[in-house]
Design a protein around this motif. Sequence first.
Motif, PDB file in Angstrom:
ATOM      1  N   THR A  41       0.819  -1.207   0.000  1.00 59.30           N
ATOM      2  CA  THR A  41       0.000   0.000   0.000  1.00 59.30           C
ATOM      3  C   THR A  41       0.854   1.257   0.000  1.00 59.30           C
ATOM      4  OG1 THR A  41      -1.669  -1.226   1.253  1.00 59.30           O
ATOM      5  CG2 THR A  41      -1.903   1.156   1.206  1.00 59.30           C
ATOM      6  N   SER A  42       2.046   1.187   0.570  1.00 62.29           N
ATOM      7  CA  SER A  42       2.896   2.374   0.690  1.00 62.29           C
ATOM      8  C   SER A  42       3.212   3.003  -0.656  1.00 62.29           C
ATOM      9  CB  SER A  42       4.195   2.018   1.411  1.00 62.29           C
ATOM     10  OG  SER A  42       3.943   1.492   2.690  1.00 62.29           O
ATOM     11  N   SER A  45       0.681   5.505  -1.925  1.00 61.96           N
ATOM     12  CA  SER A  45       0.420   6.624  -1.025  1.00 61.96           C
ATOM     13  C   SER A  45       1.165   7.866  -1.492  1.00 61.96           C
ATOM     14  CB  SER A  45       0.889   6.265   0.396  1.00 61.96           C
ATOM     15  OG  SER A  45       2.311   6.307   0.483  1.00 61.96           O
ATOM     16  N   GLY A 191       5.064   7.888  -2.717  1.00 61.84           N
ATOM     17  CA  GLY A 191       5.167   6.601  -2.042  1.00 61.84           C
ATOM     18  C   GLY A 191       6.152   5.655  -2.691  1.00 61.84           C
ATOM     19  N   SER A 273      -6.413   0.553  -2.018  1.00 65.56           N
ATOM     20  CA  SER A 273      -5.104  -0.084  -1.887  1.00 65.56           C
ATOM     21  C   SER A 273      -4.971  -1.207  -2.917  1.00 65.56           C
ATOM     22  CB  SER A 273      -4.961  -0.658  -0.481  1.00 65.56           C
ATOM     23  OG  SER A 273      -5.950  -1.669  -0.265  1.00 65.56           O
ATOM     24  N   LEU A 474      -8.202   3.946   2.386  1.00 66.87           N
ATOM     25  CA  LEU A 474      -6.810   3.719   2.005  1.00 66.87           C
ATOM     26  C   LEU A 474      -6.339   2.367   2.531  1.00 66.87           C
ATOM     27  CD1 LEU A 474      -5.369   7.236   2.949  1.00 66.87           C
ATOM     28  CD2 LEU A 474      -6.467   6.525   0.811  1.00 66.87           C
TER      29      LEU A 474
END
Length: 537
Positions: A41-42, A45, A191, A273, A474
């Motif tokens: 997921t990072s 972001s 991200g 995500s 998110l």
Amino acid sequence: MNEADVVVVGSGASGLTAALIAADAGLSVTVVEKAGVFGGTSVVSGGSIWAPCNRWLADLGRTDSREDALAYLKTITMGRVEEERYTIFVDTVNPMLDEVVALTGISFEANPHHPDYQPDMAGAMAGGGRTLQGDLFDTTLLGDLQPKLRQAHSGVPITRLEVDEWGQDTLDRWDWALVADRVSKGIVGMGAALVGALLHGCQSKGVTLHTDTPARRLIRGADGSVAGVVVEHEGVEQELRARRGVVLASGGFEWNKTLVDQFLGAPLTAPSSPPHNTGDGLIMAMGAGAMLGNMNQAWWSPSIYVKGDSYDGAPLYRPTSSLRALPGGIIVNKSGRRFVDEAMNYNDMGKALANFDPQAYAYANQPCWLIFDQRFRDSYSVATVTPETPTPSWFTVADSYEELAGKLGIDKDGFLDQMKRYNDYAATGVDIEFHRGESTYDSYRGDARVTPHRNLRPLEGGPYYAVEVLLGALGTNGGPQTDTTGNVLAADGGTIKGLYAAGNVAASPFGPGYPGAGATLAAGMTYGYLSAKALAR
């Protein structure tokens, strides 16, 4: 793939931080990633880090205090989180950043404009500075791992500060020549840049990194401690022993409908995500007898769906963070009524979308729609639709309020009354119902070019447009509870020896709150850091 001192499950910023710090302490570390690429997921972001009292504030000539940060978090957490959990965050986030910067070369700077998400609360920083933004990253440094870095939704290599300067919803005004040059050189931003730098740091420290290797279950010792994980690699289950412990950093459960239905208590339909977040770490922790916390919470995000848009084989839902704050648009429910300050932060607005009406026995604000006029359409991008793009089929278009209400199936009288009242408020620049535009957060998200008010303007004439706003997230942020070292607590008391958790797989140290941009990554990386330090002792 037999054993290591530390096994990390998941390769987002939380897991990679844990791996980096453990490896720097001289431990052998193996990271296993379920997907075919690293980053979780990072990568998708903004790459921001929320860090009270950070050293980059000095560059802005500003100061912060531990007391203010703790007072703010005490309010945000609403008494649902033990004070020591967010206190250790405040005391550790900056030492964590100092070590990560030293080991990776990541360059941060404080965002001078981005306020905390509740800027009027005691202890908040309304003027900005707690949110840190990272620089770009050259993926060619990854060598053979370059293709293994997850691509972001857009793949556009820009920094968050450039987004602020160019305008998130004015894509037609971006420097696309500069963007194309960066793409050609393998440069990434936000991200993806954060993850790329962490991944490169792990490479340099000798961390063993595996993709396409889902963790299936924990290995338990005779005393109940966690001694490793069973993983599936190349279609075969294998034991991966962990001499010191396992760190779960595998993301949330937002793509697992069964878990969402059982725990969230809200109609989450639009997770943004990667679709690999199906609660694997949560399920393993439950099987080990973990105490759970914050299970009805997520990092909520009102989103829109571009018909046919997909990411990793699943629908792609796009955030509306600044779109909702721009002048010339409002959000109404099926009663034709506004129900919230449209410009407020996405997490708290998501809670309004989840409001249940016991009289109607339905969610009062689902469905709901962003309504805007032609000037808005000509001024801003709506997801991928720029002003010059032909109007797509997923827009509802009408020449009058009455016609739009009919097409959407909303209450016509309520909608007509709402539009009159809103236009009257907007003409004066004062929203007496929901106070839109009064906070510094609202102003930050608005359009500074529009006067006299960057968030408010009457809808000035047809045709009018509508797009549905969905309750998205998110990621979820409930899961195993941990102590202040990241060690997972046991439901029947004490801790589960050898099991740690960080990031969205774990119960958030902020409980139901979201203090500011970058709090998700900051908490995950800090607890990944704490876990690594504990395992190295």
